[in-house]
Design a protein around this motif. Structure first.
Motif, short mmCIF file in Angstrom:
data_model
loop_
_atom_site.label_atom_id
_atom_site.label_comp_id
_atom_site.label_asym_id
_atom_site.label_seq_id
_atom_site.Cartn_x
_atom_site.Cartn_y
_atom_site.Cartn_z
N ASP A 128 0.87 -1.29 0.05
CA ASP A 128 -0.06 0.04 -0.01
C ASP A 128 0.85 1.28 -0.11
OD1 ASP A 128 -2.81 -1.11 0.35
OD2 ASP A 128 -1.74 -2.08 2.27
N GLU A 129 2.03 1.31 0.69
CA GLU A 129 2.92 2.40 0.72
C GLU A 129 4.46 1.59 0.42
OE1 GLU A 129 2.36 5.65 3.47
OE2 GLU A 129 0.55 4.65 4.07
N ILE A 130 5.37 2.61 0.02
CA ILE A 130 6.60 2.20 -0.44
C ILE A 130 7.46 3.41 0.45
CG2 ILE A 130 8.49 1.77 -1.98
CD1 ILE A 130 6.51 1.01 -3.84
N LEU A 131 8.42 2.63 1.34
CA LEU A 131 9.41 3.74 1.81
C LEU A 131 10.70 3.55 1.36
CD1 LEU A 131 9.84 5.65 4.10
CD2 LEU A 131 9.95 3.95 5.76
N ASP A 132 11.51 4.35 0.83
CA ASP A 132 12.76 4.11 0.25
C ASP A 132 13.89 4.57 1.11
OD1 ASP A 132 15.09 3.77 -1.29
OD2 ASP A 132 14.07 4.77 -3.13
N LEU A 133 14.41 3.60 1.77
CA LEU A 133 15.63 3.86 2.65
C LEU A 133 17.14 3.44 2.10
CD1 LEU A 133 14.07 3.14 5.93
CD2 LEU A 133 13.96 5.36 4.85
N ARG A 134 17.22 3.38 0.85
CA ARG A 134 18.49 3.10 0.26
C ARG A 134 19.47 4.13 0.50
NH1 ARG A 134 16.11 0.93 -5.38
NH2 ARG A 134 14.87 2.64 -5.10
N GLY A 135 20.49 3.76 1.04
CA GLY A 135 21.60 4.78 1.29
C GLY A 135 21.59 5.17 2.57
N LYS A 168 -4.35 -1.90 10.46
CA LYS A 168 -4.39 -3.43 10.26
C LYS A 168 -4.74 -3.53 8.80
CE LYS A 168 -6.85 -7.50 11.92
NZ LYS A 168 -7.94 -7.86 12.94
N GLY A 169 -3.78 -4.50 8.37
CA GLY A 169 -3.91 -5.37 7.10
C GLY A 169 -3.30 -4.51 6.11
N LYS A 170 -2.63 -3.29 6.37
CA LYS A 170 -2.12 -2.49 5.21
C LYS A 170 -0.37 -3.46 5.26
CE LYS A 170 -5.02 0.63 4.39
NZ LYS A 170 -5.80 0.47 2.88
N VAL A 171 -0.07 -3.00 3.94
CA VAL A 171 1.38 -3.51 3.72
C VAL A 171 2.15 -2.30 3.40
CG1 VAL A 171 2.50 -4.97 1.96
CG2 VAL A 171 0.33 -5.58 2.52
N ALA A 223 17.35 -4.74 -0.77
CA ALA A 223 16.35 -5.64 -0.57
C ALA A 223 15.05 -5.10 -0.36
CB ALA A 223 16.89 -6.53 0.64
N SER A 224 14.10 -5.72 -0.81
CA SER A 224 12.66 -5.42 -0.44
C SER A 224 12.21 -5.94 0.95
CB SER A 224 11.77 -5.69 -1.80
OG SER A 224 10.41 -5.64 -1.38
N PHE A 225 12.09 -5.45 1.86
CA PHE A 225 11.65 -5.81 3.31
C PHE A 225 10.10 -5.31 3.31
CE2 PHE A 225 11.02 -6.49 7.56
CZ PHE A 225 12.02 -7.46 7.89
N VAL A 226 9.27 -6.46 3.33
CA VAL A 226 7.81 -6.10 3.36
C VAL A 226 6.98 -6.33 4.60
CG1 VAL A 226 5.53 -6.83 2.09
CG2 VAL A 226 7.79 -6.80 0.78
N PHE A 227 6.38 -5.57 5.07
CA PHE A 227 5.69 -5.57 6.40
C PHE A 227 3.97 -5.82 5.92
CE2 PHE A 227 9.46 -3.14 7.58
CZ PHE A 227 9.64 -3.56 8.87
N ILE A 228 3.51 -6.79 6.38
CA ILE A 228 2.07 -7.00 6.40
C ILE A 228 1.53 -6.88 7.86
CG2 ILE A 228 0.14 -8.29 5.99
CD1 ILE A 228 3.47 -9.29 4.41
N LYS A 229 0.82 -5.72 8.19
CA LYS A 229 0.43 -5.35 9.65
C LYS A 229 -0.96 -6.11 10.12
CE LYS A 229 0.20 -1.09 12.53
NZ LYS A 229 0.14 0.21 12.64
N LEU A 230 -0.54 -6.80 11.13
CA LEU A 230 -1.66 -8.08 11.53
C LEU A 230 -2.75 -7.33 12.46
CD1 LEU A 230 0.48 -11.00 12.15
CD2 LEU A 230 -0.84 -10.26 9.81
#
Length: 320
Positions: free
Chosen positions: A127-134, A153-156, A191-198
């Motif tokens: 649902d959202e992308i956070l670019d923290l490269r560097g 809850k449920g957002k990615v 790397a792509s680190f994906v969080f799925i909020k429970l």
């Protein structure tokens, strides 16, 4: 330092040739590697290693040094940062190893290219992308916690990251703290680190009251809780200053007004956080080598040697 060598890219295979780079051992992580450099019997350094398309980066978890090995068509360039004696010793050893063995490896193994581009199928759509490269620690922790606190809850949330310490340690800790399932995808140079909020984020009414009313005794006790540390990153949501230093000193733990201070080396060998009001240190916490120290005990460990990033954070609606 530059070494002449035709088609040296074969040597970028860190899993096969890690001993060329003074690494006593190496362990593959979800992204990057973990290893140990031993200069003397009692002088060992725990490191993270990142292999890119035409470069290997090796850096000490506690910020003592960084080594960069760059490959081109006919040469290898080796450079370093940090404590000069240590960095130069490692550079010289790597150079001697390559001069002794490099040409033979290229001749008998043949020319191989570095193929780090990845094709990833069936990755969870964010649902959202956070670019923290560097970004170095503790920025990935601060930014990710701030973002997750605001998500339902449920957002990615997908975090793009090229910091092996954050991928291996920090972000999994954040996922556990926020009750998230996570997935890690190797994308080559990052790397792509994906969080799925429970679950929805808890409401921290008690924490807010303690912080806003500056209840010092309670803050000193709450600093022991990981949830409280996460809350500090959400309440003090504005980075007002960033400093780089070769050590964290007591002098760094002060700032004008009501401020949260967070510091860590690039390899996240330790993490320090404090709440101050001017010269007064209200509470402090230091997590280092699987141990946690609080308040006066934390401050007794200063100074901590090694290159680190120090961040000063304030609450946007406070004027003190």
């Amino acid at each position: 330092m530059e070494l002449k060598l035709s088609n040296p890219i074969t040597l970028i295979d860190i899993e096969k040739y890690y001993k060329l780079y003074c690494l006593k051992s190496i362990k593959k992580l979800d992204w990057g590697y973990e290893g140990e450099i031993e200069l003397l019997r009692f002088l060992k350094f725990s490191c993270f290693i990142v292999k890119k398309i035409n470069r290997i980066d090796i850096f000490d978890k506690n910020g003592k040094f960084k080594i960069f090995i760059e490959f081109s068509n006919d040469k290898i360039k080796i450079s370093g940062q940090g404590e000069k004696l240590i960095a130069n010793s490692i550079i010289n050893r790597i150079a001697k190893n390559i001069e002794k063995y490099g040409a033979s490896i290229v001749k008998y193994v043949g020319i191989q290219s570095s193929k780090d581009n990845k094709t990833v199928l069936f990755k969870t759509v964010p649902d959202e992308i956070l670019d923290l490269r560097g970004y170095s620690c503790p920025v990935p922790e601060i930014k990710t916690k701030q973002k997750l606190l605001k998500m339902e809850k449920g957002k990615v949330l997908e975090v793009l990251i090229d910091n092996p310490a954050a991928i291996e340690y920090t972000l999994p800790e954040v996922a556990r703290l926020f009750n998230c399932r996570y997935e890690i995808y190797n994308m080559g140079d990052y790397a792509s680190f994906v969080f799925i909020k429970l679950d929805n984020t808890r409401t921290y009414t008690k924490y807010t009251e303690v912080i806003e009313e500056v209840k010092e005794d309670e803050i000193k006790e709450l600093i022991r809780e990981s949830d409280f540390r996460a809350f500090l990153y959400s309440y003090f949501d504005q980075i007002v200053e960033q400093r780089k230093a070769m050590q964290l000193q007591l002098e760094d733990v002060k700032y004008q007004g009501y401020t949260a201070i967070s510091a860590a080396p690039i390899g996240r060998g330790w993490l320090f956080i404090a709440l101050v009001n001017g010269d007064k240190i209200i509470a402090a916490r230091l997590d280092i080598e699987n141990n946690s120290f609080y308040n006066e005990d934390a401050l007794k460990h200063l100074p901590i040697e090694g290159e680190c990033n120090i961040f000063y954070l304030k609450h946007k609606e406070r004027t003190d």
